[in-house]
Structures are given as C-alpha cells and as structure tokens.
Design an enzyme around this catalytic site. Structure first.
Site, PDB file in Angstrom:
ATOM      1  N   HIS A 125      -1.660  -1.113   2.996  1.00  0.00           N
ATOM      2  CA  HIS A 125      -3.147  -1.091   3.429  1.00  0.00           C
ATOM      3  C   HIS A 125      -3.840  -0.294   2.319  1.00  0.00           C
ATOM      4  CE1 HIS A 125      -6.263   0.235   6.171  1.00  0.00           C
ATOM      5  NE2 HIS A 125      -6.449   1.143   5.287  1.00  0.00           N
ATOM      6  N   GLU A 126      -3.258   0.851   1.823  1.00  0.00           N
ATOM      7  CA  GLU A 126      -3.934   1.542   0.785  1.00  0.00           C
ATOM      8  C   GLU A 126      -3.938   0.694  -0.681  1.00  0.00           C
ATOM      9  OE1 GLU A 126      -5.261   4.348   1.345  1.00  0.00           O
ATOM     10  OE2 GLU A 126      -4.482   4.477   3.502  1.00  0.00           O
ATOM     11  N   HIS A 129      -6.899  -1.428  -0.299  1.00  0.00           N
ATOM     12  CA  HIS A 129      -8.101  -0.887  -0.787  1.00  0.00           C
ATOM     13  C   HIS A 129      -8.615  -1.310  -2.138  1.00  0.00           C
ATOM     14  CE1 HIS A 129      -9.661   0.783   3.144  1.00  0.00           C
ATOM     15  NE2 HIS A 129      -8.628   1.639   3.133  1.00  0.00           N
ATOM     16  N   GLU A 188     -11.609  -1.043   6.316  1.00  0.00           N
ATOM     17  CA  GLU A 188     -10.134  -0.518   6.714  1.00  0.00           C
ATOM     18  C   GLU A 188      -9.635  -1.825   7.497  1.00  0.00           C
ATOM     19  OE1 GLU A 188      -8.774   2.438   6.669  1.00  0.00           O
ATOM     20  OE2 GLU A 188     -10.513   2.914   5.522  1.00  0.00           O
TER      21      GLU A 188
END
Length: 271
Positions: A125-126, A129, A188
């Site tokens: 997920h990070e 980003h 997100e």
C-alpha cells in the site's frame, strides 16, 4: 461565490490533469518529481536522527525480505532509486514510503500485522502511494485550493462583501471537507488496490489484506472519525473494495504460486 470558487478550481484541475496514475485515473502533477525525491530523502534522514531505529537484526531482515519481494515486482519506472528500508522502534501502528525510495516501518505495526502476508499488504500500500505520485498530487491540489481561496479573499475584500470573514471561513471548511479529504480517501483506496496487486505478484496471499484491515479496525477500538471528516476510508469500506478486487488478485497469486519459490521471510524478533 462558493459555486464560482468551486467551478474555478475544477476548471484549473481539468486543465492541469495531464498525467495518469497506475490505475488509469487522471492526475494533477504541478511539482518536479526530482525535487520531491530530494524532499523525501531529507525528511527520511531527519526521521532517522529523531526516532529510535530498531537494532533487532531478525526484525530488520524480516521487513527487508518483504520489501525486497515487493520491490522485485514493482515496475521499473518507479525504481530510479536504491530503496532504503528502516525499522523504527516505536509503538505506532503504521508504515510509510516517501518519494526518493524510502520505506519506514514502525514496530507497533508488527504487533497488528500477524504475518508476512499482512505486513506485505501495508508495505505494498505504501509503495503504491509512491508509484501513484500521491505526494505530488496532494501538494498540487492543496496549492490550487490555497490559490483559489486567496484570490476569492482578495476579491471579496475589494468588493466589500458583507460577512466576508464568515464566508471565507465557510469556504475554507468546505474546501477541506468537500475537496481535500475526499481526495485523500481516494488516494488511500487507490493505494490499497495497487498494494493488493503488488503483493499478489510478489507471492503474498492477497486474502490476508482483508484480515489485516480487520486487525487494524480491532486495534483502533472503534475510535475513529466519521468518514466524511477523515482522510482515510473506514475499514469496512476498505475491506469491501479489496474484496471486489480479490478475484483478479487471487488469480495473479495462484499464477505466481505455481512458479514456486514464494517469499519465506520468517517472523520478526521479540517486540
């Protein structure tokens, strides 16, 4: 006046939206990526000076192993830097990735992410980003909103508009709730999907991403703001979106599993 402001901002956004995220979403990118990478590296160096870095080698190897597996399947255009991974000895249930190839994981997260698959969901997920340029996009959107509000403030002062201060306060709050926070939640959600695909390609079980967010919800004790006032989607909505994407991610995982040599990162050291 509020409608005028919103229409003006939307018009500028449409004109500026000349990039696409990995999911195909149109984006606003007003800042230089090299500058953002430099800022990310500086921020990371400062954090390493101010926070305690974990000295547990087993934990560092565990986190590095997961990062290596994810970065191995990260598209080449996002691999312009040698990625640095640091474990911070801190109870925060969090992790982050910064432009410039920097990843930080707090040991508090390792108490909630129960295995390598769940930690891969967060780290993917990070990385998502960074892949999607969300830092650039957030700065760009904030700059445009700030400029729009400043111009409106100057115009209403010059026109001696009645209740000018109250109106500007309302516009500021409306911009936050109506523009910036929904935009952050969109980031997100997009990072969730990118991370889900990354972990599946790397050989981590994507179904564990759902378990991870259930653990995160339990860890929060139900204490969270309404989604309207939050920068993050509520866990229930995140889980629902992940489940909708799961058939595709599971198919990718099964293909990767058939190749063998799946990641085996073990477990972290004592927390």
């Amino acid at each position: 006046m509020r409608k005028f402001l919103l229409l003006a901002i939307v018009a500028v956004l449409i004109l500026a939206a000349c990039a696409q995220s990995p999911t195909g979403r149109r984006q606003i990118m007003l800042f230089n990526e090299n500058q953002l990478s430099s800022m990310g590296a500086q921020t990371f160096d400062q954090m390493k000076e101010e926070l305690t870095i974990s000295t547990d080698r087993q934990t560092q190897r565990y986190v590095q192993c997961i990062a290596d597996a994810l970065l191995k399947v990260t598209p080449e255009q996002y691999m312009g830097n040698v990625w640095e991974v640091v474990v911070f000895a801190d109870d925060q249930v969090n992790a982050f990735a910064l432009p410039g190839g920097k990843i930080g994981v707090y040991t508090g997260l390792l108490k909630v992410a129960e295995n390598q698959h769940q930690l891969a969901a967060v780290m993917g997920h990070e990385i998502g980003h960074v892949m999607a340029g969300h830092a650039n996009e957030r700065l760009s959107r904030s700059q445009l909103v700030h400029t729009g509000l400043a111009l409106t403030d100057a115009a209403t002062r010059a026109a001696n508009v009645r209740f000018q201060q109250e109106m500007m306060a309302g516009l500021g709050l409306g911009s936050q709730v109506g523009l910036l926070l929904p935009f952050s939640r969109e980031h997100e959600s997009e990072a969730d999907i990118i991370g889900l695909d990354l972990m599946a390609q790397a050989g981590f079980n994507p179904e564990q991403a759902v378990d991870l967010w259930r653990n995160m919800a339990a860890a929060s004790g139900g204490q969270r703001s309404p989604e309207l006032l939050s920068s993050h989607p509520v866990p229930e909505n995140r889980i629902r979106a992940l489940q909708q994407r799961m058939p595709q991610a599971s198919a990718t995982y099964q293909q990767r599993r058939a190749q063998g040599n799946l990641p085996n990162c073990g477990s972290p050291g004592p927390l």
